[in-house]
Design a protein around this motif. Structure first.
Motif, PDB file in Angstrom:
ATOM      1  N   ASN A  69       0.738  -1.072  -0.036  1.00  0.00           N
ATOM      2  CA  ASN A  69      -0.047   0.021   0.055  1.00  0.00           C
ATOM      3  C   ASN A  69       0.838   1.297  -0.172  1.00  0.00           C
ATOM      4  N   GLU A  92     -10.771  15.089  -6.069  1.00  0.00           N
ATOM      5  CA  GLU A  92     -11.673  14.899  -7.181  1.00  0.00           C
ATOM      6  C   GLU A  92     -11.890  16.049  -8.245  1.00  0.00           C
ATOM      7  N   GLU A 121      -4.695  -1.718  -0.663  1.00  0.00           N
ATOM      8  CA  GLU A 121      -4.591  -0.984  -1.890  1.00  0.00           C
ATOM      9  C   GLU A 121      -3.570   0.361  -1.663  1.00  0.00           C
ATOM     10  N   LYS A 122      -3.093   0.740  -2.557  1.00  0.00           N
ATOM     11  CA  LYS A 122      -2.562   1.699  -2.753  1.00  0.00           C
ATOM     12  C   LYS A 122      -3.157   3.176  -3.268  1.00  0.00           C
ATOM     13  N   SER A 123      -3.297   4.095  -2.406  1.00  0.00           N
ATOM     14  CA  SER A 123      -3.877   5.261  -3.091  1.00  0.00           C
ATOM     15  C   SER A 123      -2.913   6.401  -3.284  1.00  0.00           C
ATOM     16  N   PRO A 124      -3.212   7.248  -4.215  1.00  0.00           N
ATOM     17  CA  PRO A 124      -2.152   8.116  -4.612  1.00  0.00           C
ATOM     18  C   PRO A 124      -1.833   9.074  -3.745  1.00  0.00           C
ATOM     19  N   SER A 127       0.390   5.549   1.708  1.00  0.00           N
ATOM     20  CA  SER A 127       1.431   6.090   0.767  1.00  0.00           C
ATOM     21  C   SER A 127       1.889   7.276   1.140  1.00  0.00           C
ATOM     22  N   CYS A 165      -3.552   8.422   3.782  1.00  0.00           N
ATOM     23  CA  CYS A 165      -3.378   6.993   3.058  1.00  0.00           C
ATOM     24  C   CYS A 165      -2.007   6.567   3.420  1.00  0.00           C
ATOM     25  N   ARG A 191      -9.012  11.276   4.357  1.00  0.00           N
ATOM     26  CA  ARG A 191      -9.155  10.583   2.930  1.00  0.00           C
ATOM     27  C   ARG A 191      -8.087  10.903   2.061  1.00  0.00           C
TER      28      ARG A 191
END
Lengths: 433, 426
Positions: free
Chosen positions: B20, B53, B222-225, B196, B194, B190
């Motif tokens: 991640n 977003e 899972e890896k988030s940006p 990362s 994360c 959020r």
């Protein structure tokens, strides 16, 4: 870890903790003397004046160059208040032999320099240099006046002073302004010589060196320490009852936005035969940690403050609560703090509260055993109290404290003084306008 | 895990990166009861503008700090109490650049580590609890408002920077925190919490593999940006204004001078640059520097004086200050000392012994578990490993230090913030 304690010179005790756990060693020398209004400022000034220069290293430039050359070893004045005993001297830390690049060794040179600082000051005609005394006297005055800058510690200091009139305990560790102002270099030299000759001393070492080697280094460094008639009449008077029947209330004003509430308590008759572990657990349940009653209620439940905590001085048998609040919340906060103490006295303590308090204390004690500085401070306290057990054993005692023990420790606590620091009326009006 | 030995200073470092993206660092300390763990996010008071977003978000001053306070809330209650119930001492801090959650414990380490990882990765905010915290944080801000050191620092930041968020207090103001809602906290969590964008650092007598295993178990796979942040247009090297003063309830004037260093240096080259800076500052303004000792002797400075370089929000800056009866004279003298070094260089003997002292100081710092753990996290975010510093230090020359002073410590980049005592009422 191997702990030894020996009298190396008359009235001079060396506590040695031999361990290779730490990369930095500690060596401290503390002269023990009675804390009194007349002498506190002089005593506090002495190590700072001595730190200005010695016969061999006559000024701070020479001392700085010497210490930098010893891999940044530090030798700094230390002035501590332990109950009604003032501990003055020097505190050194330096890289342990194992981690010096060239197989060098710092214990001997640091001990030697510490001894020179204590015993061989730069003098003229046998007197401390007036320019050093005056310069450090100014700085001491600056420090004394700067007490007001930190409103939290200032409130604690003022509360203690007002709570204990006529007791040495009221005296601040740096003494007071008037006494500091009246110091001159001739009188200070005389006082310095008397302090050296009459004070018992506690020396502490923690590092990888064998105790015998430490003893040799210390004895050599302090070979010329004069030993006259020792003043063994040092200690702390414990006042069991409050000064008046009802708590005395003091309010002072400064230009501040947040009010500071400081409350002083006497621990009372439990101090006749104090159960140190139970006292600590009691304080931890009341206000020592974030799981304590004060934090949980005054902060978390009522949102009255950012901080609210209690602290003990087991040498003097007093407890202090400090909190920062809105001025208008004074009554609410005071009532809640007193209510929480009553809950402790009434045994209104859950198993969770008791366990969290004990585990927090145990964690602190075992953590102290993991730092040379923590051990130094712990053992100075133990030695002054005449207690022989280390932090691990203290942790075991805490483990065994029951709820009943903690309640018993709170039984005779009485509020003696309430101090409130608030903004000036003038500012309050400004805000309204 | 990858093992790196530092035999000269007796340390070993284990590193790993989870799928991640979370980097993990473990410094085993044999024979210690105390364990320290920090779970740190590269998100601090200065990270106020970012893109979520596709939409540009501008959050109020104090959000990162507010979030830090509220992270301890879990659906089942306050986790701080739960950690204390295991004997751990847990806490957190927010700086301009990072938010760190950490604990020290002497038993039940793995249980505490799980709790730490779980609560920091679990956002849980209700309107009621967010509103309730406002009173507590307001009191914290009020406390800073009465703290002259804090005020002299914030005033300096406003002199130095035109628009960088370093101008605002990490905690925000009583005003700015009024607009913070649960939704704002969820958005920021959020974006920035994360794996990362975070680092896990452990110092203590622990099994490194167990740390990695537990982190992989507790955290999402899972890896988030990593989010981009916006500190606004580049700052010039000159301050907005040169001097400010205000009056407070203090016994003597307090001052803090600052100089802008330009863009925050990163990577191994950046580490070298930072080390050169700290060594140069020690030679120039340290407690054993000629300039400090002269001003101390003249009674213009006392032991409250300190100097250092700081890096955050894309910027670097030097600050030095303390108490003085004549701040302007002291600031002037200290800048002149810098100009003199810029012209003539440092005395090589002085430099050599200061380098020895820095070595000793860095050895001492290895015993500070929290300091070491946090430094490793901050180093990870800036692209270097603090433990490499011992070797880098060896390569720094007297000319490097002199050149650093010549290139950076020039009067045009300096500003002076002063807090004066109240005038006597009468």
């Amino acid at each position: 870890m191997r702990e030894t304690r020996r009298e190396v010179l008359p009235g001079v005790y060396l506590t040695c903790l031999q361990t290779d756990k730490f990369k930095t060693d500690i060596l401290s020398v503390n002269l023990l003397t009675r804390l009194t209004r007349e002498t506190a400022a002089q005593n506090a000034l002495i190590p700072s004046v001595l730190r200005r220069g010695t016969v061999r290293w006559p000024d701070m430039d020479a001392l700085a160059a010497r210490l930098d050359g010893l891999y940044g070893a530090r030798i700094e004045p230390t002035v501590r208040k332990k109950g009604e005993i003032q501990c003055v001297g020097f505190w050194a830390d330096f890289v342990d032999d194992a981690w010096l690049p060239g197989g060098e060794s710092l214990l001997e040179p640091v001990a030697e320099l510490l001894g020179q600082l204590l015993l061989e000051p730069n003098t003229r005609g046998g007197l401390l240099l007036p320019q050093y005394v005056e310069s450090e006297q100014q700085k001491l005055l600056e420090d004394i006046r700067a007490r007001v800058n930190d409103k939290i510690s200032y409130s604690r200091y003022r509360m203690t002073e007002l709570m204990c009139p006529g007791e040495d305990y009221a005296v601040d560790v740096l003494g007071d302004e008037e006494q500091a102002e009246s110091i001159n270099y001739v009188a200070l030299t005389r006082h310095y010589r008397a302090l050296l000759a009459s004070s018992p001393a506690e020396i502490f070492y923690c590092g990888s060196a064998e105790p015998a080697r430490v003893e040799r280094a210390v004895k050599e460094a302090l070979a010329t320490l004069p030993r006259g008639e020792l003043d063994m009449d040092i200690g702390t008077d414990i006042r069991m009852n409050t000064v008046e029947e009802q708590p005395r209330v003091f309010t002072e004003e400064l230009d501040v936005t947040q009010g500071k509430l400081a409350i002083g308590y006497r621990l009372g008759e439990v101090m006749e035969q104090p159960d140190m572990a139970a006292l600590q657990v009691m304080n931890a349940v009341f206000g020592g940690y974030v799981s304590s009653k004060l934090f949980m209620n005054v902060r978390e439940k009522l949102s009255l403050c950012y901080f609210a905590s209690s602290g003990l001085d087991v040498m003097k048998g007093v407890m202090a609560v400090i909190s920062g609040i809105e001025v208008s919340d004074y009554d609410k906060a005071l009532a809640e703090i007193q209510r929480q103490l009553q809950a402790v006295k009434d045994g209104d303590i859950t198993d969770e509260e008791l366990n969290a308090a004990k585990l927090g204390l145990i964690n602190d004690l075992l953590s102290a055993a993991d730092s040379a500085g923590g051990l130094e401070s712990f053992w100075l306290g133990q030695n002054l109290l005449g207690l022989e057990y280390g932090p691990e054993e203290m942790a075991a005692l805490v483990e065994d404290v029951t709820k009943e023990d903690a309640v018993r420790a709170a039984r005779t606590i009485q509020c003696d003084a309430v101090y409130f620091l608030r903004g000036t009326e003038e500012d309050a009006e400004d805000e309204e306008n | 895990m990858k093992r790196t030995d530092y035999p000269a200073v007796g340390e070993t470092l284990y590193t790993a990166a989870l799928s991640n993206g979370l980097p993990i660092f473990v410094v085993p300390k044999k024979g210690y009861r105390k364990c320290f763990a920090a779970f740190v996010t590269h998100y601090g008071g200065a990270d106020r503008c970012f893109v979520l977003e596709g939409a540009e978000k501008d959050t109020p001053a104090g959000v990162a700090h507010y979030l830090e306070h509220k992270m301890f809330d879990m659906p089942e209650g306050n986790v701080l109490m739960r950690m204390e119930a295991t004997g751990a001492n847990a806490n957190a801090f927010t700086s301009e650049a990072v938010t760190a959650y950490y604990f020290t414990c002497t038993q039940r380490f793995e249980e505490d580590l799980r709790l730490l990882l779980r609560f920091v990765s679990t956002p849980y905010f209700t309107q009621e609890s967010v509103d309730k915290e406002r009173g507590i944080i307001s009191q914290e801000i009020r406390m800073y408002e009465d703290d002259p050191d804090d005020q002299v620092y914030m005033n300096l930041m406003r002199l130095l920077f035109a628009h960088n968020p370093l101008r605002d207090d990490v905690a925000g103001s009583v005003q700015s925190i009024q607009d913070i809602t649960p939704q704002v906290l969820y958005d920021c969590h959020r974006m920035f919490y994360c794996p990362s964008n975070m680092a896990l650092c452990v110092v203590g007598d622990v099994d490194p593999e167990a740390v990695e295993r537990i982190a992989a178990e507790v955290l999402p796979a899972e890896k988030s940006p990593v989010p981009g942040r916006d500190y606004g247009p580049a700052e010039s090297l000159e301050p907005v204004e040169k001097r400010c003063e205000r009056r407070m309830e203090v016994s003597a004037p307090i001052f803090l001078a600052g100089l802008k260093l330009g863009a925050e240096p990163t990577g191994p080259e950046g580490q070298r640059e930072r080390l050169i800076g700290s060594l140069a500052l020690r030679c120039l303004y340290g407690k054993s520097s000629p300039a400090y000792l002269r001003l101390y002797d003249e009674g213009l400075l006392n032991a409250t004086f300190s100097a250092g370089a700081d890096y955050a929000a894309g910027e670097g800056f030097v600050v030095f200050g303390g108490e003085s009866r004549d701040p302007d004279a002291v600031a002037k003298a200290l800048l002149e000392a810098a100009a003199d070094v810029g012209k003539n260089g440092f005395d090589p003997d002085l430099f050599q012994r200061q380098k020895k002292a820095v070595y000793g100081g860095r050895i001492r710092a290895l015993g500070d578990f929290r300091g070491l753990g946090v430094a490793i996290a901050e180093g990870a975010f800036a692209g270097y490993q603090p433990l490499d510093g011992f070797q880098v230090l060896e390569t720094i020359t007297c000319d490097d230090a002199s050149a650093w002073v010549r290139d950076h410590l020039v009067p045009e980049r300096a500003a002076l913030s002063v807090v004066l005592p109240r005038e006597a009422r009468g």
